[in-house]
Motif scaffolding. Structure first.
Motif, mmCIF file in Angstrom:
data_model
loop_
_atom_site.group_PDB
_atom_site.id
_atom_site.type_symbol
_atom_site.label_atom_id
_atom_site.label_comp_id
_atom_site.label_asym_id
_atom_site.label_seq_id
_atom_site.Cartn_x
_atom_site.Cartn_y
_atom_site.Cartn_z
ATOM 1 N N SER A 15 34.514 60.896 30.999
ATOM 2 C CA SER A 15 33.248 60.160 30.996
ATOM 3 C C SER A 15 33.446 58.775 30.405
ATOM 4 C CB SER A 15 32.171 60.929 30.212
ATOM 5 O OG SER A 15 32.547 61.061 28.862
ATOM 6 N N HIS A 16 32.436 57.967 30.596
ATOM 7 C CA HIS A 16 32.498 56.602 30.050
ATOM 8 C C HIS A 16 31.081 56.066 29.878
ATOM 9 C CE1 HIS A 16 33.880 52.553 29.268
ATOM 10 N NE2 HIS A 16 33.025 52.107 30.178
ATOM 11 N N LEU A 17 30.876 55.359 28.758
ATOM 12 C CA LEU A 17 29.580 54.728 28.488
ATOM 13 C C LEU A 17 29.791 53.232 28.291
ATOM 14 C CD1 LEU A 17 28.380 57.380 25.909
ATOM 15 C CD2 LEU A 17 27.145 56.829 28.024
ATOM 16 N N PRO A 18 28.852 52.403 28.768
ATOM 17 C CA PRO A 18 28.990 50.971 28.491
ATOM 18 C C PRO A 18 28.816 50.695 26.999
ATOM 19 C CG PRO A 18 26.903 51.420 29.594
ATOM 20 C CD PRO A 18 27.660 52.711 29.563
ATOM 21 N N GLU A 19 29.334 49.553 26.565
ATOM 22 C CA GLU A 19 29.414 49.260 25.137
ATOM 23 C C GLU A 19 28.049 49.039 24.474
ATOM 24 O OE1 GLU A 19 32.748 46.544 24.550
ATOM 25 O OE2 GLU A 19 31.667 45.857 22.759
ATOM 26 N N LYS A 20 27.181 48.312 25.174
ATOM 27 C CA LYS A 20 25.910 47.911 24.543
ATOM 28 C C LYS A 20 24.973 49.109 24.315
ATOM 29 C CE LYS A 20 21.800 45.168 25.070
ATOM 30 N NZ LYS A 20 20.913 44.421 25.934
ATOM 31 N N VAL A 21 24.443 49.186 23.100
ATOM 32 C CA VAL A 21 23.492 50.252 22.756
ATOM 33 C C VAL A 21 22.109 49.635 22.551
ATOM 34 C CG1 VAL A 21 22.876 51.957 20.994
ATOM 35 C CG2 VAL A 21 25.263 51.701 21.700
ATOM 36 N N LEU A 22 21.101 50.238 23.184
ATOM 37 C CA LEU A 22 19.708 49.788 23.018
ATOM 38 C C LEU A 22 18.973 50.892 22.268
ATOM 39 C CD1 LEU A 22 17.677 47.496 24.050
ATOM 40 C CD2 LEU A 22 17.045 49.147 25.801
ATOM 41 N N GLY A 53 26.582 42.097 35.124
ATOM 42 C CA GLY A 53 27.698 42.109 36.071
ATOM 43 C C GLY A 53 28.494 43.403 36.080
ATOM 44 N N GLU A 54 28.255 44.282 35.089
ATOM 45 C CA GLU A 54 28.972 45.571 35.040
ATOM 46 C C GLU A 54 28.266 46.546 35.978
ATOM 47 O OE1 GLU A 54 31.010 48.078 31.407
ATOM 48 O OE2 GLU A 54 28.946 47.415 31.141
ATOM 49 N N THR A 55 28.991 47.085 36.927
ATOM 50 C CA THR A 55 28.366 47.896 37.976
ATOM 51 C C THR A 55 28.594 49.395 37.757
ATOM 52 O OG1 THR A 55 30.294 47.977 39.416
ATOM 53 C CG2 THR A 55 28.844 46.032 39.642
#
Ligand code: ACO
Length: 328
Positions: A15-22, A53-55
């Motif tokens: 799995s993978h998660l984008p870096e930014k956390v909201l 831009g991250e898809t």
């Protein structure tokens, strides 16, 4: 000579998660809401959001690589790719083909399927059939989304719910099951309860109120009630199809839409929450990615062990819902 169907089994997860956390506190500054309301009504504390831009395929690449590494397979061994998503990078080539290129895999069938939040379960079910029929020997099954792209960040009823991420599994043939059964449902009658009404064919025109309908629209409360009912009945259907009692299930790996929906399904199974993989607090609802993200979390932290019986389930726009019973 008798023809014996093979089985498929999960050889590896990733799995993978984008870096930014909201966080919910961040959302308090964007819409009229509160951390307390969001946590009480949904169980969500924060979610990951793709960078500009991250898809969806960008998120899927590391998830797929991790699943392949865990399965011990090289790119040239993958002979079928199926990619569940409702937020594809572009209309075509499909995300499966884009992922295939990024992984350096040549000339195997690669396709995407769209069944909203149930897409991964649909993809898993199809890949299982390919393996069982001998059409594939090493299938890469992905669920990945950038839901943040179709969220109306001014609508508090949906903006608090969704996040981005990717999960993947590698399926290989086995003499013993693996995937014991999958169960898929759709009821298009409920198409107006949860939808994103744009597309190249229908167009991108403003609606009657002058707004561009680019976003997720959801009658949350109605969807909630149907989700609880449908997931309850698919649990019964899955157990009955395998002649099993609910006590046989070691882990529930549910779609992470709302902790209250998850608790209702666990109650139906008489399962304590300690036997449920819950990631909704940290991930929010990542649609197709939510089940493979939760599965990978449970596998990597050592809770889910080889030989255990897992019940995967998901529910989403369509309305669609599905389950998979898996001997891990
Ligand atoms: N913050 C504060 N108050 C809010 C918020 C918010 N973010 N959102 C709604 N409210 C208010 C409403 O306006 C309403 O106020 P009122 O009573 O004064 O009218 C009140 O809170 C209750 O609203 P409900 O919509 O009835 O709240 P509910 O308890 O149903 O929770 C939720 C809403 C979280 C959306 C829930 O219905 C849900 O989880 N639904 C299912 C979602 C799901 O499973 N979707 C399927 C997958 S998604 C996919 O396929 C893409």
């Amino acid at each position: 000579m008798t023809f014996k169907l093979k089985h498929s089994r999960i050889a590896g997860t990733g799995s993978h998660l984008p870096e930014k956390v909201l966080t919910n506190t961040d959302l308090e500054k964007m819409v009229e809401t509160s951390d307390q309301w969001i946590q009480e009504r949904t169980g969500i504390r924060e979610r990951h959001i793709a960078a500009q831009g991250e898809t969806t395929v960008d998120l899927a690449v590391p998830a797929a690589r991790r699943a392949m590494q865990a399965a011990g397979v090289e790119p040239d061994e993958i002979d079928f790719i199926i990619f569940g998503t409702c937020t594809p990078d572009q209309v075509f080539p499909n995300c499966g083909a884009l992922l295939q290129d990024r992984l350096g895999i040549r000339n195997c069938p690669a396709v995407s399927v769209e069944a909203a939040c149930s897409s991964f379960i649909y993809a898993l079910s199809i890949a299982d059939k390919f393996i069982r029929l001998g059409e594939a020997k090493c299938a890469l099954v992905v669920g990945a989304e950038t839901l943040s792209r179709i969220v109306d960040w001014t609508d508090r009823s949906t903006a608090i719910l969704f996040g981005d991420g990717a999960g993947a599994v590698v399926l290989k043939p086995a003499d013993e099951p693996g995937i014991l059964s999958t169960h898929l449902h759709t009821d298009g009658f409920y198409k107006d309860l949860l939808y994103c009404p744009v597309g190249p064919s229908k167009g991108f025109h403003a609606d009657e109120s002058g707004r561009m309908p680019l976003f997720i629209h959801m009658a949350g409360n109605e969807v909630f009630k149907i989700a609880v009912k449908s997931l309850g009945s698919i649990v019964d259907e899955t157990l009955a199809a395998n002649g099993l009692d609910k006590s046989a299930i070691d882990w529930l790996v549910p779609h992470q839409a709302n902790i209250r929906i998850i608790q209702a399904t666990a109650k139906k199974l008489d399962m304590p929450m300690e036997k449920v993989i819950v990631t909704v607090a940290e991930h929010g609802n990542t649609s197709s990615a939510s089940v493979p993200l939760a599965l990978d979390a449970g596998v990597r932290d050592g809770r889910i062990k080889r030989g255990q019986l897992l019940l995967l389930e998901a529910f989403g726009g369509g309305l669609t819902w599905g389950s998979a019973l898996i001997r891990y």
